[in-house]
Design a protein around this motif. Structure first.
Motif, PDB file in Angstrom:
ATOM      1  N   TYR A 250      -6.480 107.396 -47.502  1.00  0.00           N
ATOM      2  CA  TYR A 250      -6.902 108.536 -46.686  1.00  0.00           C
ATOM      3  C   TYR A 250      -7.410 109.684 -47.550  1.00  0.00           C
ATOM      4  CZ  TYR A 250      -5.179 106.785 -42.244  1.00  0.00           C
ATOM      5  OH  TYR A 250      -5.005 106.061 -41.089  1.00  0.00           O
ATOM      6  N   ALA A 251      -8.490 110.302 -47.079  1.00  0.00           N
ATOM      7  CA  ALA A 251      -8.889 111.601 -47.600  1.00  0.00           C
ATOM      8  C   ALA A 251      -7.966 112.642 -46.996  1.00  0.00           C
ATOM      9  CB  ALA A 251     -10.331 111.906 -47.242  1.00  0.00           C
TER      10      ALA A 251
ATOM     11  N   GLY B  75     -10.358 119.866 -49.823  1.00  0.00           N
ATOM     12  CA  GLY B  75     -10.187 118.458 -49.550  1.00  0.00           C
ATOM     13  C   GLY B  75     -10.083 117.654 -50.829  1.00  0.00           C
TER      14      GLY B  75
ATOM     15  N   SER C 126     -11.514 113.075 -55.873  1.00  0.00           N
ATOM     16  CA  SER C 126     -12.550 114.103 -55.913  1.00  0.00           C
ATOM     17  C   SER C 126     -12.153 115.247 -54.996  1.00  0.00           C
ATOM     18  CB  SER C 126     -13.898 113.537 -55.482  1.00  0.00           C
ATOM     19  OG  SER C 126     -14.293 112.509 -56.355  1.00  0.00           O
ATOM     20  N   THR C 127     -12.434 116.468 -55.438  1.00  0.00           N
ATOM     21  CA  THR C 127     -12.012 117.637 -54.678  1.00  0.00           C
ATOM     22  C   THR C 127     -13.195 118.484 -54.247  1.00  0.00           C
ATOM     23  OG1 THR C 127     -11.699 118.941 -56.696  1.00  0.00           O
ATOM     24  CG2 THR C 127      -9.781 117.740 -55.859  1.00  0.00           C
ATOM     25  N   ASN C 128     -12.985 119.236 -53.190  1.00  0.00           N
ATOM     26  CA  ASN C 128     -13.985 120.208 -52.756  1.00  0.00           C
ATOM     27  C   ASN C 128     -13.257 121.390 -52.140  1.00  0.00           C
ATOM     28  OD1 ASN C 128     -13.720 118.088 -50.436  1.00  0.00           O
ATOM     29  ND2 ASN C 128     -14.441 119.926 -49.426  1.00  0.00           N
TER      30      ASN C 128
ATOM     31  N   SER D   5      -6.929 116.773 -46.519  1.00  0.00           N
ATOM     32  CA  SER D   5      -7.528 118.097 -46.530  1.00  0.00           C
ATOM     33  C   SER D   5      -6.538 119.132 -46.021  1.00  0.00           C
ATOM     34  CB  SER D   5      -8.771 118.138 -45.634  1.00  0.00           C
ATOM     35  OG  SER D   5      -9.753 117.233 -46.068  1.00  0.00           O
TER      36      SER D   5
ATOM     37  N   ARG E 140      -7.639 111.749 -43.056  1.00  0.00           N
ATOM     38  CA  ARG E 140      -8.793 111.143 -42.394  1.00  0.00           C
ATOM     39  C   ARG E 140      -9.208 109.873 -43.128  1.00  0.00           C
ATOM     40  NH1 ARG E 140     -12.752 115.502 -41.409  1.00  0.00           N
ATOM     41  NH2 ARG E 140     -11.361 115.829 -39.625  1.00  0.00           N
TER      42      ARG E 140
ATOM     43  N   SER F 191     -10.432 113.454 -51.952  1.00  0.00           N
ATOM     44  CA  SER F 191     -10.718 112.105 -51.492  1.00  0.00           C
ATOM     45  C   SER F 191      -9.634 111.135 -51.948  1.00  0.00           C
ATOM     46  CB  SER F 191     -12.074 111.664 -52.041  1.00  0.00           C
ATOM     47  OG  SER F 191     -11.976 111.439 -53.444  1.00  0.00           O
ATOM     48  N   SER F 192      -9.726 109.922 -51.461  1.00  0.00           N
ATOM     49  CA  SER F 192      -8.778 108.893 -51.891  1.00  0.00           C
ATOM     50  C   SER F 192      -8.896 108.643 -53.396  1.00  0.00           C
ATOM     51  CB  SER F 192      -8.997 107.600 -51.116  1.00  0.00           C
ATOM     52  OG  SER F 192     -10.323 107.146 -51.301  1.00  0.00           O
TER      53      SER F 192
END
Length: 119
Positions: free
Chosen positions: A32-33, A50, A56-58, A35, A98, A52-53
């Motif tokens: 799951y991603a 957020g 990676s970040t944002n 956030s 998600r 990612s699995s």
């Protein structure tokens, strides 16, 4: 039933720090991603950060250089380290998980934790 349980919210003075945690259960957490969203009174819910699995970040622009999102798949937990907090960071913070496939989207939410930044 999937559960996302947030903790770590509270009241802090401007310039202070908080670390939010979100513990997940009954999902394959690693795929799951994850956030963090927030919703201030009278405003729409917005994405804060957020991961990612794959790690990676944002971040939304207003929290860059101040907030850090991280995850530990073995602990099924995602964190949001919040530094240099400002009054405008005051909101209820929600954890989201998600997973999107070609055919469907799986979306889960926690109940939220209140963050209040005030002098």
């Amino acid at each position: 039933q999937v559960q996302l349980v947030e903790s770590g919210g509270g009241s802090v003075q401007p310039g202070g720090s908080l670390r939010l945690s979100c513990a997940a259960s009954r999902i394959s957490f690693h795929i799951y991603a994850m956030s963090w969203y927030r919703q201030a009174p009278g405003k729409q819910r917005e994405l804060v950060a957020g991961i990612s699995s794959g790690g990676s970040t944002n971040y939304t622009d207003s929290v860059k250089e101040r907030f850090t999102i991280s995850r530990d798949n073995t602990k099924r937990t995602v964190w949001l380290q919040m530094n240099s907090l400002k009054p405008e960071d005051t909101a209820v913070y929600y954890c989201n998980a998600r997973f999107v496939t070609s055919y469907d989207q799986y979306d889960y939410w926690g109940r939220g934790t209140q963050v209040t930044v005030s002098s």
